[in-house]
Design a protein around this motif. Structure first.
Motif, PDB file in Angstrom:
ATOM      1  N   ARG A   1      -8.314  -6.197  -7.469  1.00  0.00           N
ATOM      2  CA  ARG A   1      -8.322  -6.648  -6.085  1.00  0.00           C
ATOM      3  C   ARG A   1      -8.160  -5.481  -5.113  1.00  0.00           C
ATOM      4  O   ARG A   1      -7.433  -4.531  -5.392  1.00  0.00           O
ATOM      5  CB  ARG A   1      -7.152  -7.627  -5.919  1.00  0.00           C
ATOM      6  CG  ARG A   1      -7.018  -8.227  -4.563  1.00  0.00           C
ATOM      7  CD  ARG A   1      -5.937  -9.296  -4.571  1.00  0.00           C
ATOM      8  NE  ARG A   1      -5.576  -9.613  -3.219  1.00  0.00           N
ATOM      9  CZ  ARG A   1      -4.709 -10.539  -2.871  1.00  0.00           C
ATOM     10  NH1 ARG A   1      -4.110 -11.251  -3.790  1.00  0.00           N
ATOM     11  NH2 ARG A   1      -4.443 -10.768  -1.612  1.00  0.00           N
ATOM     12  N   ASP A   2      -8.824  -5.585  -3.939  1.00  0.00           N
ATOM     13  CA  ASP A   2      -8.641  -4.586  -2.887  1.00  0.00           C
ATOM     14  C   ASP A   2      -7.313  -4.815  -2.191  1.00  0.00           C
ATOM     15  O   ASP A   2      -6.927  -5.962  -1.940  1.00  0.00           O
ATOM     16  CB  ASP A   2      -9.768  -4.698  -1.853  1.00  0.00           C
ATOM     17  CG  ASP A   2     -11.083  -4.152  -2.393  1.00  0.00           C
ATOM     18  OD1 ASP A   2     -11.047  -3.409  -3.389  1.00  0.00           O
ATOM     19  OD2 ASP A   2     -12.131  -4.474  -1.819  1.00  0.00           O
ATOM     20  N   LEU A   3      -6.637  -3.715  -1.866  1.00  0.00           N
ATOM     21  CA  LEU A   3      -5.341  -3.846  -1.189  1.00  0.00           C
ATOM     22  C   LEU A   3      -5.464  -3.437   0.269  1.00  0.00           C
ATOM     23  O   LEU A   3      -6.242  -2.586   0.611  1.00  0.00           O
ATOM     24  CB  LEU A   3      -4.313  -2.952  -1.880  1.00  0.00           C
ATOM     25  CG  LEU A   3      -4.078  -3.248  -3.352  1.00  0.00           C
ATOM     26  CD1 LEU A   3      -3.158  -2.214  -3.957  1.00  0.00           C
ATOM     27  CD2 LEU A   3      -3.491  -4.634  -3.526  1.00  0.00           C
TER      28      LEU A   3
ATOM     29  N   ARG B   1       0.818  -1.220   0.000  1.00  0.00           N
ATOM     30  CA  ARG B   1       0.000   0.000   0.000  1.00  0.00           C
ATOM     31  C   ARG B   1       0.852   1.271   0.000  1.00  0.00           C
ATOM     32  O   ARG B   1       0.352   2.349  -0.273  1.00  0.00           O
ATOM     33  CB  ARG B   1      -0.938   0.001   1.214  1.00  0.00           C
ATOM     34  CG  ARG B   1      -2.195  -0.796   0.945  1.00  0.00           C
ATOM     35  CD  ARG B   1      -3.192  -0.629   2.056  1.00  0.00           C
ATOM     36  NE  ARG B   1      -3.110  -1.750   2.977  1.00  0.00           N
ATOM     37  CZ  ARG B   1      -3.641  -1.762   4.180  1.00  0.00           C
ATOM     38  NH1 ARG B   1      -4.275  -0.705   4.621  1.00  0.00           N
ATOM     39  NH2 ARG B   1      -3.537  -2.822   4.959  1.00  0.00           N
TER      40      ARG B   1
END
Lengths: 310, 233
Positions: free
Chosen positions: B231-233, B68
């Motif tokens: 995709r969610d990080l 992130r």
């Protein structure tokens, strides 16, 4: 030039069956220090990570720096985020890691080295430049994560709970940096310490259950132009004389709480002048004045706004 | 003892069976014995090394949140490619670094040790093993982007490696029997299909095999990227 650094319209994000953001609207003025206030799970972190492009949205629009949805290729180095619970790579060395981040946004090696030196000095980590990240304490790591968000002086910085884990001296340093930021730099910050936000922010939004409840300049949000609160000693308060003053306001006398509140009407003149009139009457009547407060505070306004859902 | 073994018809026949090609077997048996053992070990163990050490690297960064700090500074595609390249370089360094150690053992323990020839062929074999491993690296990296837990990613990498190998042998068996076209095609998606060509001397076989292996690796990585992209990080 865009007057808003960030515009969010009807933003929706779902985790399983739960909507973390449920049609959130937000306008962050360019150059502002914008505070996000909300309960746990209100959607502050989700909103920031969506706006930084780290989460996929399920609906709505984001306009980041006038360029639409966040895209690291198009907006390289123009925005940054301090994620809340992310862990830095422990094996890396402090200086090398910062250098890597700086090079990713296209800074030259010389510029990167100079700025890393300045940032590490600011977060008081200059002497740890060659130390592996794993040897840093929790607070030091937090300071490093704050520093990385300011690499390259991005136009827009998201800070998710930046004060968490910092000692009072570092909180003071951070506050100092934020208030002395370069002109035009926009900061969006969330914190549970509402007093801190009140000290540094010029705009605030209340978020609850994934929606914006209220947003505006801090002075308006805490009604600095409309509310005067007096903490008075018990005694014979000159209620009649006060009500007779040429002031368009609503008066509340709460002797048991030793509080007198004056809510000025919209068309009322400067609250400083009103205060002068009130103080003269109180002093002439010999009433002991312990404290005069202009406006409310964020916590009170937040609780009020979220309770009524206004 | 090594020289005796080298001249042993059974041993020579075993090597020929292993590579399934008489001329290649002759070429391999003409290399110094230590190099050949080194080559066998590399081609056997490098895929396993990749599965054990590289398959969780990307997942770990996603799991800890370290990614992130990066993925708002660069695109997810560039990050995937960068990680793949970085792992490939580390693997190359590890393989090349193993040469002096193996060479020193031969120099110390073997009679009539052809030092220069052994070092040269070991270097060539390590480079070929590196190219061979790129397909596995891409595959395990791609697989790892479909899961969240680094431990699961490692397990998936090892299982994938075993599954891939088994599938190649099954496909080869039916393809060689002229069973169906599908097995002819699917075996081309296994790195082992290019191993023999990669081991041949000269560029005409090695380069196409190497490129195919690289392409396989990139295809595996691409499959992972397609998941990471949304995709969610």
């Amino acid at each position: 030039m865009q007057t808003t650094a960030l515009t969010v319209r009807g933003l929706r994000k779902r985790y399983g069956r739960r909507w973390a953001l449920d049609g959130l609207d937000l306008d962050v003025p360019r150059g502002s220090l914008f505070g996000l206030v909300g309960s746990n799970g209100a959607g502050k972190t989700t909103m920031m990570t969506c706006c930084a492009g780290l989460l996929q949205v399920d609906g709505g629009e984001i306009n980041l720096l006038g360029s639409g949805f966040p895209d690291p290729d198009r907006l390289r180095g123009r925005y940054a985020i301090l994620p809340q619970d992310a862990r830095l790579p422990l094996h890396a060395r402090v200086g090398e890691l910062m250098f890597y981040y700086a090079r990713l946004i296209g800074m030259t090696a010389a510029d990167a080295r100079n700025q890393i030196g300045e940032l590490l000095e600011w977060v008081n980590l200059s002497d740890r430049r060659d130390a592996p990240v794993r040897t840093l304490s929790h607070g030091m790591m937090r300071r490093l994560t704050v520093a990385q968000a300011f690499l390259g002086q991005p136009e827009l910085v998201f800070l998710d709970e930046p004060m968490s884990g910092l000692d009072p001296r570092e909180v003071n340093r951070l506050r100092d940096l934020l208030t002395r930021r370069p002109a035009g730099q926009t900061i969006v910050i969330s914190s549970h310490i509402l007093g801190e936000l009140e000290m540094i922010c010029d705009h605030v939004a209340f978020i609850e259950k994934g929606k914006r409840v209220k947003q505006g300049p801090l002075s308006a949000m805490v009604r600095r132009h409309h509310r005067l609160t007096y903490r008075l000693r018990p005694g014979n308060w000159p209620e009649g004389m006060l009500r007779a003053l040429p002031v368009q306001a609503t008066w509340s006398f709460l002797p048991d709480k030793q509080v007198m509140e004056v809510m000025l009407d919209d068309e009322q003149r400067d609250p400083v002048e009103v205060n002068a009139l009130i103080l003269r009457v109180l002093l002439d009547a010999g009433v002991g004045i312990e404290e005069v407060t202009r406006g409310s505070d964020l916590e009170r306004e937040f609780l009020h706004a979220t309770a009524t859902g206004s | 003892m090594t020289a005796t073994l080298w001249k042993n018809p059974s041993f020579r026949s075993t090597v020929t069976d292993l590579v399934s090609d008489a001329s290649l077997a002759e070429t391999l048996l003409a290399t110094p014995p230590l190099s050949l053992f080194y080559c066998g070990l590399l081609f056997l163990l490098t895929p396993l090394l990749v599965a054990m050490t590289s398959s969780h690297r990307l997942t770990e960064e996603l799991w800890t949140g370290a990614s992130r700090f990066v993925l708002f500074r660069t695109s997810r595609f560039a990050w995937c490619l960068g990680k793949f390249s970085g792992q490939a370089v580390v693997l190359l360094v590890a393989l090349v670094a193993s040469i002096p150690v193996a060479w020193a053992v031969g120099w110390w323990r073997m009679d009539d040790f052809p030092g220069v020839a052994t070092a040269t062929t070991m270097l060539v074999f390590s480079l070929k093993a590196w190219v061979f491993s790129l397909a596995y690296l891409g595959m395990v990296s791609g697989l790892s982007l479909w899961v969240r837990n680094p431990g699961v990613a490692t397990a998936l990498g090892v299982i994938g490696l075993a599954g891939w190998s088994a599938w190649y042998h099954v496909s080869s068996h039916y393809a060689d029997a002229g069973w169906t076209f599908i097995f002819e095609v699917t075996r081309l998606f296994a790195p082992q299909a290019y191993q023999v060509d990669l081991l041949r001397p000269g560029w005409s076989h090695t380069v196409p095999a190497g490129l195919s292996l690289l392409l396989l690796g990139l295809l595996g990585l691409l499959a992972g990227y397609l998941r990471l992209r949304r995709r969610d990080l």
